[in-house]
Structure formats: C-alpha cells, structure tokens
Design a protein around this motif. Structure first.
Motif, PDB file in Angstrom:
ATOM      1  N   SER A  29       3.860   4.030  -1.131  1.00  0.00           N
ATOM      2  CA  SER A  29       4.335   4.635  -2.382  1.00  0.00           C
ATOM      3  C   SER A  29       5.731   5.183  -2.173  1.00  0.00           C
ATOM      4  O   SER A  29       6.064   5.694  -1.103  1.00  0.00           O
ATOM      5  CB  SER A  29       3.425   5.797  -2.806  1.00  0.00           C
ATOM      6  OG  SER A  29       2.127   5.347  -3.097  1.00  0.00           O
ATOM      7  N   ARG A  88       9.193  -0.412 -15.522  1.00  0.00           N
ATOM      8  CA  ARG A  88       8.351  -1.552 -15.949  1.00  0.00           C
ATOM      9  C   ARG A  88       9.122  -2.586 -16.766  1.00  0.00           C
ATOM     10  O   ARG A  88       8.657  -3.700 -16.932  1.00  0.00           O
ATOM     11  CB  ARG A  88       7.138  -1.050 -16.726  1.00  0.00           C
ATOM     12  CG  ARG A  88       6.100  -0.434 -15.799  1.00  0.00           C
ATOM     13  CD  ARG A  88       4.756  -0.288 -16.495  1.00  0.00           C
ATOM     14  NE  ARG A  88       3.819   0.396 -15.647  1.00  0.00           N
ATOM     15  CZ  ARG A  88       3.377   1.634 -15.860  1.00  0.00           C
ATOM     16  NH1 ARG A  88       3.773   2.311 -16.914  1.00  0.00           N
ATOM     17  NH2 ARG A  88       2.502   2.181 -15.039  1.00  0.00           N
ATOM     18  N   ASN A 139       4.764  -5.355 -13.595  1.00  0.00           N
ATOM     19  CA  ASN A 139       3.445  -5.000 -13.074  1.00  0.00           C
ATOM     20  C   ASN A 139       3.469  -3.828 -12.100  1.00  0.00           C
ATOM     21  O   ASN A 139       2.480  -3.581 -11.409  1.00  0.00           O
ATOM     22  CB  ASN A 139       2.807  -6.221 -12.404  1.00  0.00           C
ATOM     23  CG  ASN A 139       2.530  -7.312 -13.419  1.00  0.00           C
ATOM     24  OD1 ASN A 139       2.101  -7.042 -14.532  1.00  0.00           O
ATOM     25  ND2 ASN A 139       2.818  -8.550 -13.044  1.00  0.00           N
ATOM     26  N   ALA A 140       4.578  -3.103 -12.071  1.00  0.00           N
ATOM     27  CA  ALA A 140       4.677  -1.965 -11.151  1.00  0.00           C
ATOM     28  C   ALA A 140       3.672  -0.882 -11.539  1.00  0.00           C
ATOM     29  O   ALA A 140       3.421  -0.638 -12.723  1.00  0.00           O
ATOM     30  CB  ALA A 140       6.092  -1.392 -11.186  1.00  0.00           C
ATOM     31  N   GLU A 141       3.121  -0.237 -10.514  1.00  0.00           N
ATOM     32  CA  GLU A 141       2.267   0.933 -10.730  1.00  0.00           C
ATOM     33  C   GLU A 141       3.188   2.146 -10.723  1.00  0.00           C
ATOM     34  O   GLU A 141       3.818   2.450  -9.706  1.00  0.00           O
ATOM     35  CB  GLU A 141       1.220   1.048  -9.625  1.00  0.00           C
ATOM     36  CG  GLU A 141       0.293   2.228  -9.815  1.00  0.00           C
ATOM     37  CD  GLU A 141      -0.698   2.401  -8.678  1.00  0.00           C
ATOM     38  OE1 GLU A 141      -1.386   3.446  -8.681  1.00  0.00           O
ATOM     39  OE2 GLU A 141      -0.789   1.531  -7.794  1.00  0.00           O
ATOM     40  N   VAL A 142       3.298   2.808 -11.865  1.00  0.00           N
ATOM     41  CA  VAL A 142       4.279   3.880 -12.041  1.00  0.00           C
ATOM     42  C   VAL A 142       3.607   5.120 -12.607  1.00  0.00           C
ATOM     43  O   VAL A 142       2.801   5.014 -13.541  1.00  0.00           O
ATOM     44  CB  VAL A 142       5.411   3.429 -12.997  1.00  0.00           C
ATOM     45  CG1 VAL A 142       6.456   4.514 -13.151  1.00  0.00           C
ATOM     46  CG2 VAL A 142       6.051   2.132 -12.521  1.00  0.00           C
ATOM     47  N   ASP A 143       3.950   6.275 -12.041  1.00  0.00           N
ATOM     48  CA  ASP A 143       3.473   7.554 -12.561  1.00  0.00           C
ATOM     49  C   ASP A 143       4.645   8.514 -12.677  1.00  0.00           C
ATOM     50  O   ASP A 143       5.475   8.600 -11.778  1.00  0.00           O
ATOM     51  CB  ASP A 143       2.405   8.160 -11.643  1.00  0.00           C
ATOM     52  CG  ASP A 143       1.087   7.428 -11.735  1.00  0.00           C
ATOM     53  OD1 ASP A 143       0.549   7.329 -12.853  1.00  0.00           O
ATOM     54  OD2 ASP A 143       0.606   6.958 -10.690  1.00  0.00           O
ATOM     55  N   ARG A 159       0.820  -1.222   0.000  1.00  0.00           N
ATOM     56  CA  ARG A 159       0.000   0.000   0.000  1.00  0.00           C
ATOM     57  C   ARG A 159       0.853   1.271   0.000  1.00  0.00           C
ATOM     58  O   ARG A 159       0.335   2.363  -0.195  1.00  0.00           O
ATOM     59  CB  ARG A 159      -0.931  -0.002   1.220  1.00  0.00           C
ATOM     60  CG  ARG A 159      -1.974  -1.109   1.136  1.00  0.00           C
ATOM     61  CD  ARG A 159      -2.993  -1.034   2.259  1.00  0.00           C
ATOM     62  NE  ARG A 159      -3.726   0.233   2.178  1.00  0.00           N
ATOM     63  CZ  ARG A 159      -3.921   1.065   3.212  1.00  0.00           C
ATOM     64  NH1 ARG A 159      -3.444   0.764   4.398  1.00  0.00           N
ATOM     65  NH2 ARG A 159      -4.594   2.180   3.052  1.00  0.00           N
ATOM     66  N   GLY A 208       4.466  -0.670  -3.290  1.00  0.00           N
ATOM     67  CA  GLY A 208       3.390  -0.278  -4.196  1.00  0.00           C
ATOM     68  C   GLY A 208       3.846   0.719  -5.244  1.00  0.00           C
ATOM     69  O   GLY A 208       4.874   0.540  -5.889  1.00  0.00           O
ATOM     70  N   ARG A 209       3.122   1.762  -5.374  1.00  0.00           N
ATOM     71  CA  ARG A 209       3.270   2.765  -6.434  1.00  0.00           C
ATOM     72  C   ARG A 209       4.631   3.475  -6.388  1.00  0.00           C
ATOM     73  O   ARG A 209       5.171   3.755  -5.324  1.00  0.00           O
ATOM     74  CB  ARG A 209       2.144   3.773  -6.260  1.00  0.00           C
ATOM     75  CG  ARG A 209       2.054   4.847  -7.288  1.00  0.00           C
ATOM     76  CD  ARG A 209       0.782   5.668  -7.038  1.00  0.00           C
ATOM     77  NE  ARG A 209       0.653   6.755  -7.976  1.00  0.00           N
ATOM     78  CZ  ARG A 209       0.459   8.021  -7.630  1.00  0.00           C
ATOM     79  NH1 ARG A 209       0.327   8.356  -6.354  1.00  0.00           N
ATOM     80  NH2 ARG A 209       0.354   8.943  -8.541  1.00  0.00           N
TER      81      ARG A 209
END
Length: 161
Positions: free
Chosen positions: A77, A129, A134-138, A75, A98-99
């Motif tokens: 970041s 990635r 499957n990483a959550e990346v921004d 959970r 997580g992110r």
C-alpha cells in the motif's frame, strides 16, 4: 473506511510533508507499506530544485519496481498526504502497486489553491481512478485535511514572501 493503522501511516505522511515544507519544498509526503504492515520506504517532495517529477509517490513506485516482486507490489500500500497526480497514478498502475490511501484529495487541493489565488498546475489534476480505473483507493481522511490544507497555505504564503 480508514483504520487506526491507516491513520497512523497517514500521520507519518503529513509529518514528511511538513519536513518537505521546512526544507523549502512543496508539502507532500508518502510511505510504502508491505502486505504485512512493515514500512519499506518513505519520501517527501524534492521539486524545489526544478525537477517537478521528484514526487514521493513516483519515487516509491520506482523503489518498489526495483526491490519487490510483482506479487509483493500487488499486496503493498502507498499512503500519501495528497492524492496522486496523473504522473504518479500512472507510475503506480504500471508498477502494479496495491492500495492507495490519501489524506487529502486532488479536488480538495484544487479548491484550496483557487482560494489562495494560486494558478492551476501545468497538468490537469485527475482522480487516481481516472488514470488507473481498477485501483483500490481510500481517502480523504477528514481528520487530517485541515492540517494538510494549512501546510499548503504556509507553502504558498512563504512562496509569495
């Protein structure tokens, strides 16, 4: 899409990168935030002493492994001034964080370094990635990239002096 909260954490990362630069180190900074938005840990680069594994993202992954449950890590970041290198991406993935949110991408940094005639690093830069599919990346955060670029210019200018 980055929120104002994301940008506030990224601004802190840029401040940490500035602190690293002012300490004679490469300008990278990172912050670990839990699922409720509380900052748990932060760090900046410490590679000037010769140990090039002393990246803040790697430190935060190790900190999370020691202090958080797997559910808390998932959970959490990581905010960072620059996109993770392959070593830090792997640590992030292995620990199950997580992110990831970054101000400037590895691709952007590569262009900037080439413009400054800086030799490429010994490890090929890869997008997060490519290492953690499957990483959550921004990122990147366009409002901060000029500031991050200037930190790298200052670092390499000082290094050449």
């Amino acid at each position: 899409m980055l929120t104002e909260t994301d940008l506030a954490h990224l601004r802190r990362c840029v401040r940490l990168a500035t602190d690293a630069l002012e300490a004679g180190d490469e300008p990278f900074g990172s912050v670990l935030v839990d699922g409720e938005g509380t900052v748990l840990a932060e760090d900046h680069n410490h590679v000037a002493g010769g140990d090039h594994t002393q990246h803040p993202e790697f430190y935060l992954a190790r900190w999370a492994a020691e202090h958080l449950t797997p559910q808390q890590r998932a959970r959490a970041s990581v905010y960072t001034s620059g996109e993770h290198c392959p070593m830090c991406s792997a640590a992030h993935g292995w620990v199950g964080l997580g992110r990831i949110v970054y101000a400037a991408s590895s691709a952007q940094l590569g262009v900037w370094l080439a413009e400054m005639d800086v030799p490429p690093p010994p490890v090929r830069p890869l997008a997060i990635r490519e290492v953690v599919p499957n990483a959550e990346v921004d990122g990147p955060a366009d409002v901060l990239t000029d500031e991050v670029r200037e930190l790298h210019r200052r670092f390499h200018r000082q290094r050449r002096s």
